[in-house]
Design a protein around this motif. Sequence first.
Motif, PDB file in Angstrom:
ATOM      1  N   LEU A 148      33.612  42.573  49.382  1.00  0.00           N
ATOM      2  CA  LEU A 148      35.045  42.630  49.114  1.00  0.00           C
ATOM      3  C   LEU A 148      35.862  42.918  50.374  1.00  0.00           C
ATOM      4  O   LEU A 148      37.088  42.900  50.332  1.00  0.00           O
ATOM      5  CB  LEU A 148      35.341  43.699  48.060  1.00  0.00           C
ATOM      6  N   VAL A 244      41.445  47.177  44.204  1.00  0.00           N
ATOM      7  CA  VAL A 244      40.403  46.568  43.366  1.00  0.00           C
ATOM      8  C   VAL A 244      40.031  47.462  42.178  1.00  0.00           C
ATOM      9  O   VAL A 244      39.076  47.157  41.462  1.00  0.00           O
ATOM     10  CB  VAL A 244      39.142  46.228  44.183  1.00  0.00           C
ATOM     11  N   THR A 377      41.133  43.316  37.477  1.00  0.00           N
ATOM     12  CA  THR A 377      40.462  42.252  38.225  1.00  0.00           C
ATOM     13  C   THR A 377      40.709  40.894  37.583  1.00  0.00           C
ATOM     14  O   THR A 377      41.067  39.919  38.257  1.00  0.00           O
ATOM     15  CB  THR A 377      38.956  42.529  38.317  1.00  0.00           C
ATOM     16  N   ARG A 381      43.050  37.733  39.240  1.00  0.00           N
ATOM     17  CA  ARG A 381      42.430  36.454  39.552  1.00  0.00           C
ATOM     18  C   ARG A 381      43.093  35.311  38.792  1.00  0.00           C
ATOM     19  O   ARG A 381      43.321  34.215  39.329  1.00  0.00           O
ATOM     20  CB  ARG A 381      40.937  36.506  39.241  1.00  0.00           C
ATOM     21  N   ASN A 425      41.627  37.942  45.735  1.00  0.00           N
ATOM     22  CA  ASN A 425      41.413  38.448  44.380  1.00  0.00           C
ATOM     23  C   ASN A 425      40.026  38.056  43.889  1.00  0.00           C
ATOM     24  O   ASN A 425      39.752  36.880  43.652  1.00  0.00           O
ATOM     25  CB  ASN A 425      42.474  37.889  43.416  1.00  0.00           C
ATOM     26  N   PRO A 426      39.129  39.011  43.730  1.00  0.00           N
ATOM     27  CA  PRO A 426      37.752  38.661  43.359  1.00  0.00           C
ATOM     28  C   PRO A 426      37.645  38.169  41.923  1.00  0.00           C
ATOM     29  O   PRO A 426      38.390  38.587  41.039  1.00  0.00           O
ATOM     30  CB  PRO A 426      37.000  39.984  43.530  1.00  0.00           C
ATOM     31  N   TYR A 428      34.484  38.460  40.663  1.00  0.00           N
ATOM     32  CA  TYR A 428      33.417  39.354  40.223  1.00  0.00           C
ATOM     33  C   TYR A 428      33.466  40.692  40.955  1.00  0.00           C
ATOM     34  O   TYR A 428      33.573  40.738  42.182  1.00  0.00           O
ATOM     35  CB  TYR A 428      32.049  38.709  40.484  1.00  0.00           C
ATOM     36  N   VAL A 429      33.419  41.751  40.192  1.00  0.00           N
ATOM     37  CA  VAL A 429      33.157  43.093  40.698  1.00  0.00           C
ATOM     38  C   VAL A 429      32.003  43.647  39.861  1.00  0.00           C
ATOM     39  O   VAL A 429      31.655  43.056  38.821  1.00  0.00           O
ATOM     40  CB  VAL A 429      34.401  44.011  40.587  1.00  0.00           C
ATOM     41  N   ARG A 459      29.017  37.517  46.397  1.00  0.00           N
ATOM     42  CA  ARG A 459      29.941  36.394  46.648  1.00  0.00           C
ATOM     43  C   ARG A 459      31.088  36.501  45.651  1.00  0.00           C
ATOM     44  O   ARG A 459      31.223  35.699  44.731  1.00  0.00           O
ATOM     45  CB  ARG A 459      29.198  35.067  46.496  1.00  0.00           C
ATOM     46  N   PRO A 460      31.945  37.511  45.823  1.00  0.00           N
ATOM     47  CA  PRO A 460      32.895  37.863  44.765  1.00  0.00           C
ATOM     48  C   PRO A 460      34.070  36.913  44.591  1.00  0.00           C
ATOM     49  O   PRO A 460      34.674  36.877  43.519  1.00  0.00           O
ATOM     50  CB  PRO A 460      33.396  39.245  45.199  1.00  0.00           C
ATOM     51  N   PHE A 461      34.402  36.116  45.610  1.00  0.00           N
ATOM     52  CA  PHE A 461      35.611  35.296  45.536  1.00  0.00           C
ATOM     53  C   PHE A 461      35.326  33.859  45.126  1.00  0.00           C
ATOM     54  O   PHE A 461      36.247  33.069  44.943  1.00  0.00           O
ATOM     55  CB  PHE A 461      36.320  35.297  46.899  1.00  0.00           C
TER      56      PHE A 461
END
Length: 485
Positions: A148, A244, A377, A381, A425-426, A428-429, A459-461
Amino acid sequence: MSVAPALTVALGDRFARELPEMAVPWQAAETPAPRLLALDEELAAELGLDPAALRGPEGIGLLTGTLVPEGARPVAQAYSGHQFGYYNPRLGDGRALLLGELVDTAGRLRDLHLKGSGRTPFSRGGDGLAAVGPMLREHVVSRAMHALGIPTTRSLAVVATGRPVRRETLLPGAVLARVAASHLRVGSFQYARATGDDGLLRRLADHAVARHHPAAADADNRYLALFEAVVAAQASLVARWMLVGFVHGVMNTDNVTISGETIDFGPCAFMEGYDEDTWYSSVDQGGRYRYGNQPLVAEWDLARLAEALLPLLAAEQEQAVELAVEALQRFRPAYDAALLTGWRAKLGLPEGLDDDVARGVVDDLLALLRANKVDLTGFARRLSAAARGDAEPARSLVLDLAAADGWLARWRALGPDADAMDRVNPVYVPRNHLVEEALAAATAGDTAPFERLVEVVSRPFEERPGLERYAEPGPAGPYVTFCGT
């Protein structure tokens, strides 16, 4: 039969050498049947270590502290700390060891540190051990934080020890190998100050300047400049947490780093339904470290650092206090500016937009999220789709549709940049229910869910088909985290 390549690593002892009063030479406990559970191969490469060698017997020995390179001098570090507001003069590495420092491929000095490696003189009656679940939590959350872009200590590896650990029940034990810019913390300075040895305090401060904030060395008052640099680093760090929805859970002064890295992922969690009063830690009975309190607590912790540094700031205490107060007063403006900058990016607001206008848009959004307990989150997104003309994905998360439509129309009129939003903006968290699911499976012997979760949050984004469940909030209801000690 293949043979693991030899492991080549040189560990320095700079901390132990320069600050021997704060370093107790010690050895890790033996591990009856070590087994590698997790390894960050990308981090290993950054450190100049061969991942294949780390998987071999020598590597496992290094990662558990049971086979250290010749010349290495593992130590337990001494520090003090305010825990939930109460001062403890002698904390220290009660279940940890600094194996030493190494230089990574970018030329940076990094600590290699263990957690769960057995009792030390600072254990205070504890067993010094750790269980598989909490150590894997550190691994997955630190992987996510790094991905992140949030400054953080990082988990190199988790090794199951083959030794059971007694907690509420008997659990499988593990050791975490952690990498950090250093493990200097506010509590380190509190310890040095409490000794009454200003020479030790000065050497510690010089060590911190050289290692983390070298520009302070050229200032007229290097120790004031050091404090100002730590204030700025922590203001930026906590703002990033807030953006976040990260709730640290145990912001004691021994968990506030001089480098500005996040440390200790025990009772942490990611907030889903937006609410400043959110906290998860089982040991935080009054919510001292709740989400909305994090900037206030950081400022309080930094005041404790200022107190410790007073003898170095000026010859006269009154003048030293004035300098410290003036420097500390910069925390709130720095934090507010970092937070607004972050929100401008999250909302794709155009450059040149007046700060007051941007602040009003952000404040109204947070009021909307709070009133409707909207998943932070997921909503952030989905806003990029709204910027491209489809507001329904974001709108569907809000119960008060009239309020949502009003805010969305006002925001879209500003011309938000959807592509820029997707970069910050992810998708996945580490969703709390998925973390618990993965840790439970790993504790029972099945690491596949954990490995999948680590791969996703690393690979959050990047939105990927088939991973929809990793982007959804968990079931409604209370969620509690534990520190793992």
